[in-house]
Design an enzyme around this catalytic site. Structure first.
Site, PDB file in Angstrom:
ATOM      1  N   ASP A   1      -1.876 -20.281  16.248  1.00 30.78           N
ATOM      2  CA  ASP A   1      -1.229 -19.605  16.156  1.00 30.78           C
ATOM      3  C   ASP A   1       0.401 -20.712  15.669  1.00 30.78           C
ATOM      4  OD1 ASP A   1       1.066 -17.367  14.264  1.00 30.78           O
ATOM      5  OD2 ASP A   1       1.601 -17.081  16.459  1.00 30.78           O
TER       6      ASP A   1
ATOM      7  N   ARG B   1       0.773  -1.626  -0.192  1.00 26.31           N
ATOM      8  CA  ARG B   1      -0.293  -0.471   0.213  1.00 26.31           C
ATOM      9  C   ARG B   1       1.232   1.413  -0.163  1.00 26.31           C
ATOM     10  NH1 ARG B   1      -4.582  -0.940   4.069  1.00 26.31           N
ATOM     11  NH2 ARG B   1      -2.683  -1.188   5.524  1.00 26.31           N
TER      12      ARG B   1
ATOM     13  N   HIS C   1       2.549 -25.565  11.999  1.00 29.27           N
ATOM     14  CA  HIS C   1       3.605 -26.660  12.615  1.00 29.27           C
ATOM     15  C   HIS C   1       3.603 -27.371  13.557  1.00 29.27           C
ATOM     16  CE1 HIS C   1       4.466 -22.111  11.089  1.00 29.27           C
ATOM     17  NE2 HIS C   1       4.903 -21.947  12.020  1.00 29.27           N
TER      18      HIS C   1
ATOM     19  N   LYS D   1       5.399 -18.269  23.990  1.00 28.14           N
ATOM     20  CA  LYS D   1       6.343 -17.780  23.888  1.00 28.14           C
ATOM     21  C   LYS D   1       6.781 -17.113  25.496  1.00 28.14           C
ATOM     22  CE  LYS D   1       3.852 -15.556  20.433  1.00 28.14           C
ATOM     23  NZ  LYS D   1       5.139 -15.535  19.355  1.00 28.14           N
TER      24      LYS D   1
ATOM     25  N   GLU E   1       9.537 -20.548  21.977  1.00 31.11           N
ATOM     26  CA  GLU E   1      10.276 -18.932  21.486  1.00 31.11           C
ATOM     27  C   GLU E   1      10.868 -18.717  22.656  1.00 31.11           C
ATOM     28  OE1 GLU E   1       7.602 -17.392  18.024  1.00 31.11           O
ATOM     29  OE2 GLU E   1       6.364 -18.505  19.791  1.00 31.11           O
TER      30      GLU E   1
ATOM     31  N   LYS F   1       0.581 -18.483   6.169  1.00 31.33           N
ATOM     32  CA  LYS F   1      -0.382 -18.703   7.413  1.00 31.33           C
ATOM     33  C   LYS F   1      -0.601 -17.223   7.927  1.00 31.33           C
ATOM     34  CE  LYS F   1       2.251 -18.953  11.726  1.00 31.33           C
ATOM     35  NZ  LYS F   1       2.440 -19.171  12.528  1.00 31.33           N
TER      36      LYS F   1
ATOM     37  N   HIS G   1       6.361 -22.988   6.493  1.00 28.56           N
ATOM     38  CA  HIS G   1       8.107 -23.124   6.726  1.00 28.56           C
ATOM     39  C   HIS G   1       8.718 -24.158   7.603  1.00 28.56           C
ATOM     40  CE1 HIS G   1       7.429 -20.331   9.542  1.00 28.56           C
ATOM     41  NE2 HIS G   1       9.091 -20.507  10.369  1.00 28.56           N
TER      42      HIS G   1
ATOM     43  N   LYS H   1      12.387 -26.980   6.602  1.00 28.71           N
ATOM     44  CA  LYS H   1      13.402 -27.146   7.525  1.00 28.71           C
ATOM     45  C   LYS H   1      14.009 -28.212   7.170  1.00 28.71           C
ATOM     46  CE  LYS H   1      12.012 -23.773  10.906  1.00 28.71           C
ATOM     47  NZ  LYS H   1      13.372 -23.073  11.306  1.00 28.71           N
TER      48      LYS H   1
HETATM   49  P1  NAD Z   1       3.445  -6.860   8.313  1.00 32.53           P
HETATM   50  O1  NAD Z   1       2.627  -6.255   8.990  1.00 32.53           O
HETATM   51  O2  NAD Z   1       5.358  -6.932   8.732  1.00 32.53           O
HETATM   52  O3  NAD Z   1       2.932  -6.435   6.768  1.00 32.53           O
HETATM   53  C1  NAD Z   1       2.456  -6.648   6.270  1.00 32.53           C
HETATM   54  C2  NAD Z   1       1.620  -5.713   4.417  1.00 32.53           C
HETATM   55  O4  NAD Z   1       0.786  -5.887   4.115  1.00 32.53           O
HETATM   56  C3  NAD Z   1       3.035  -4.941   4.193  1.00 32.53           C
HETATM   57  O5  NAD Z   1       3.426  -4.514   3.608  1.00 32.53           O
HETATM   58  C4  NAD Z   1       1.519  -4.026   3.980  1.00 32.53           C
HETATM   59  O6  NAD Z   1       1.627  -2.823   3.217  1.00 32.53           O
HETATM   60  C5  NAD Z   1       0.362  -4.535   3.118  1.00 32.53           C
HETATM   61  N1  NAD Z   1      -0.835  -4.351   2.544  1.00 32.53           N
HETATM   62  C6  NAD Z   1      -1.754  -4.872   3.889  1.00 32.53           C
HETATM   63  N2  NAD Z   1      -2.783  -4.150   3.855  1.00 32.53           N
HETATM   64  C7  NAD Z   1      -2.788  -4.563   2.060  1.00 32.53           C
HETATM   65  C8  NAD Z   1      -3.023  -3.863   1.340  1.00 32.53           C
HETATM   66  N3  NAD Z   1      -5.100  -3.565   1.696  1.00 32.53           N
HETATM   67  N4  NAD Z   1      -2.886  -3.622   0.295  1.00 32.53           N
HETATM   68  C9  NAD Z   1      -1.798  -3.752  -0.205  1.00 32.53           C
HETATM   69  N5  NAD Z   1      -1.134  -4.218   0.771  1.00 32.53           N
HETATM   70  C10 NAD Z   1      -1.130  -4.244   1.871  1.00 32.53           C
HETATM   71  O7  NAD Z   1       3.050  -8.422   8.349  1.00 32.53           O
HETATM   72  P2  NAD Z   1       3.878  -9.598   7.777  1.00 32.53           P
HETATM   73  O8  NAD Z   1       4.770  -9.628   9.499  1.00 32.53           O
HETATM   74  O9  NAD Z   1       5.420  -9.329   7.171  1.00 32.53           O
HETATM   75  O10 NAD Z   1       3.161 -11.039   7.541  1.00 32.53           O
HETATM   76  C11 NAD Z   1       2.590 -10.886   6.363  1.00 32.53           C
HETATM   77  C12 NAD Z   1       1.641 -12.284   6.019  1.00 32.53           C
HETATM   78  O11 NAD Z   1       2.536 -13.259   6.473  1.00 32.53           O
HETATM   79  C13 NAD Z   1       0.626 -12.415   7.467  1.00 32.53           C
HETATM   80  O12 NAD Z   1      -0.021 -13.069   6.781  1.00 32.53           O
HETATM   81  C14 NAD Z   1       1.122 -13.206   8.165  1.00 32.53           C
HETATM   82  O13 NAD Z   1       0.791 -13.945   9.356  1.00 32.53           O
HETATM   83  C15 NAD Z   1       2.017 -13.983   7.566  1.00 32.53           C
HETATM   84  N6  NAD Z   1       3.483 -14.391   8.235  1.00 32.53           N
HETATM   85  C16 NAD Z   1       4.317 -13.307   8.806  1.00 32.53           C
HETATM   86  C17 NAD Z   1       5.720 -14.222   9.741  1.00 32.53           C
HETATM   87  C18 NAD Z   1       6.772 -13.172   9.889  1.00 32.53           C
HETATM   88  O14 NAD Z   1       7.466 -13.810  10.403  1.00 32.53           O
HETATM   89  N7  NAD Z   1       5.998 -11.929   9.408  1.00 32.53           N
HETATM   90  C19 NAD Z   1       5.441 -15.211   9.686  1.00 32.53           C
HETATM   91  C20 NAD Z   1       4.782 -16.601   9.365  1.00 32.53           C
HETATM   92  C21 NAD Z   1       3.794 -16.251   8.662  1.00 32.53           C
END
Ligand code: NAD
Length: 493
Positions: free
Chosen positions: A235, A51, A240, A335, A216, A148, A178, A182
């Site tokens: 979660d 965004r 996992h 956690k 964690e 996820k 993920h 591993k």
């Molecule tokens: P984050 O909040 O850091 O990033 C979200 C991203 O989505 C940003 O780039 C934001 O700009 C974009 N976004 C949100 N709404 C939007 C919209 N309406 N239009 C366009 N872009 C939009 O989240 P994250 O931690 O990067 O997680 C992303 C996904 O991965 C989620 O589904 C989360 O559950 C999953 N996930 C994350 C992790 C992790 O370690 N961060 C681990 C497992 C799963």
């Protein structure tokens, strides 16, 4: 030294959520490492979509900072080459505007393989896929990767899977977990099915218990808004830990064909004995961390006065099938525990009769430990003769193998493997929608039983091994010790 790798066809990867934590911390570093290794064919592109209204130069600056953090040894020349492959497109994926431009960016490279990586909040997945289709971006060259969590119960997961499935056929949907990427998890397959030693013993007649622990040391940190109301069971366990359980418990598949492997995993999930009503009180323990040696409590971190969200769960699962009847599978995750460690521990039965007089107390049953993180490796606990002792004095000894030492290779991050599996079109290490459904169907009654009682999760101090109630529960009949046992007993490093 790097593992030998095969070059892949040219592709475009469009990362929705390209400015997010996951993209910067995991996805771009994984792609960069594969690029350095020569696996990403010339002309391939990585396009971040999010965004934020960023210029391309600003996006590349953010990506460069993230890559320098994740890969400190990065060669500046290679970093520059990789950054030149990066594109950026600002778009609100929840609205219809701006898609024609994205479509033009995508189709500029013709009909080459196109991977859409959905790393946005999952609530956006359904609309996003609908808009991909409306803009002609779901053709046979397109694949989609889902992060996820896929839903928060069976019903919501079915809604997401239905919406994505209306646009992409199942064979082109890659639901990522993920943990399956591993090395140790894949080595479990190698260990079980590439050797004759273990499989004859891999059943209730020889195995006393299995414990899967994902501990964690971090708290919820900045993810409080996401985590609150979700909790450790949804979660971590739903995906996992249950996926790891599948890899431990599945029957030998006829081949490594994705369908063969997924079919066997699905049978495990469907064999899970339901936990309902009073079973849940007896066989599960929930916890929530309070302020302690390791920092603030959960409530302080999320800025609320009260919450029933669990940050720790330990439960005893059982499989209703011939191979595993009567074997407890202890699943434990939390956690703000003292260490970050993920492990599978398989405890074998004690020997039926000892011929070594006077050492009964010291006889430890065999134990196989598979360490997923940190320092992926395998340890087999055996009894051996203590050297230079008079008579036969036995002591527990272990055969250790850390993959880095055994093969002299840097183990790849799970995302390196999985992202390129998507490019290869290999879904073996991804979840079929039926697996997601079966996992939620087992989780939902546990959540319902927790919701139906007044008791809140037990408190545990941040930096401790979870609530004392879990220690009693995990090893019924034994005096409480610093459990989880899997964590306590590992020193692979
Ligand atoms: P984050 O909040 O850091 O990033 C979200 C991203 O989505 C940003 O780039 C934001 O700009 C974009 N976004 C949100 N709404 C939007 C919209 N309406 N239009 C366009 N872009 C939009 O989240 P994250 O931690 O990067 O997680 C992303 C996904 O991965 C989620 O589904 C989360 O559950 C999953 N996930 C994350 C992790 C992790 O370690 N961060 C681990 C497992 C799963």
């Amino acid at each position: 030294m790097e593992a030998p790798s095969l070059s892949l066809q040219t592709f475009d990867m469009v990362i929705f959520g390209g400015t997010g934590d996951l993209a910067f911390r995991k996805l771009l570093p994984a792609l960069f490492r594969r690029f350095v290794d020569g696996q990403i064919a010339g002309g391939s592109r990585v396009i971040g979509v999010a965004r934020e209204p960023l210029t391309l130069a600003a996006y590349r600056d953010l990506a460069e900072a993230a890559l320098r953090r994740a890969v400190p040894e990065a060669d500046p020349g290679q970093l520059r080459h990789f950054l030149n492959r990066l594109g950026y497109h600002a778009l609100d994926v929840g609205a219809d505007a701006g898609w024609t431009d994205l479509s033009a960016v995508c189709t500029a490279s013709g009909s080459r393989l196109r991977v859409f990586y959905l790393s946005t909040p999952p609530a956006l997945y359904a609309g996003l896929c609908r808009r991909l289709a409306a803009n002609g971006l779901n053709g046979p060259e397109a694949r989609v990767v889902l992060e996820k969590p896929i839903g928060h119960d069976a019903k919501s997961a079915a809604a997401i899977n239905g919406a994505v499935g209306a646009v992409f056929p199942e064979a082109r949907i890659f639901r990522i977990d993920h943990y399956l990427g591993k090395e140790t998890v894949q080595n479990l397959l190698a260990l079980r099915f590439g050797n004759v030693l273990f499989e004859p013993l891999w059943n209730a007649a020889h195995i006393a218990r299995v414990q899967i622990t994902v501990a964690e040391d971090m708290g919820v940190g900045t993810r409080g808004a996401y985590y609150e109301g979700v909790g450790a069971l949804r979660d971590m366990v739903q995906n996992h830990l249950l996926q790891l359980l599948c890899m431990v418990a599945m029957e030998p598949p006829a081949s490594l064909d994705p369908e063969a492997v997924r079919t066997e995993k699905l049978k495990v999930l469907r064999a899970l004995q339901p936990l309902r009503g009073s079973d849940v009180a007896r066989l599960t323990v929930r916890g929530q961390y309070t302020a302690g040696a390791a920092g603030a409590g959960y409530l302080q971190e999320i800025g609320r006065a009260a919450s029933r969200t669990e940050t720790f769960v330990a439960l005893r699962a059982a499989l209703g099938n011939w191979r595993w009847a009567g074997v407890p599978f202890y699943l434990c995750t939390g956690k703000r525990l003292p260490e970050r460690v993920s492990e599978i521990v398989v405890d074998f039965h004690a020997i039926p009769h000892s011929i070594f007089p006077g050492v009964e107390g010291a006889m430890a049953p065999n134990r196989l430990m598979l360490r997923l993180q940190p320092h992926e490796g395998i340890r087999l606990g055996l009894m051996g003769k203590y050297p230079d002792s008079d008579g036969m004095q036995l002591r527990p000894v272990s055969l250790d193998m850390t993959f880095a030492d055994a093969f002299g290779l840097r183990p790849r991050d799970a995302y390196e493997r999985l992202l390129l599996d998507v490019v290869r079109g290999d879904p073996t290490l991804f979840m079929h929608r039926d697996e997601i459904d079966a996992a939620w169907r087992w989780i939902d009654p546990i959540e319902e039983a927790w919701d139906a009682v007044v008791e809140a999760p037990f408190a545990y101090a941040a930096g401790s091994w979870g609530p004392p109630e879990a220690r009693l529960f995990l090893r019924p009949g034994e005096s409480p010790g610093p459990l989880p046992a899997a964590v306590r007993s590992t020193t692979l490093n």
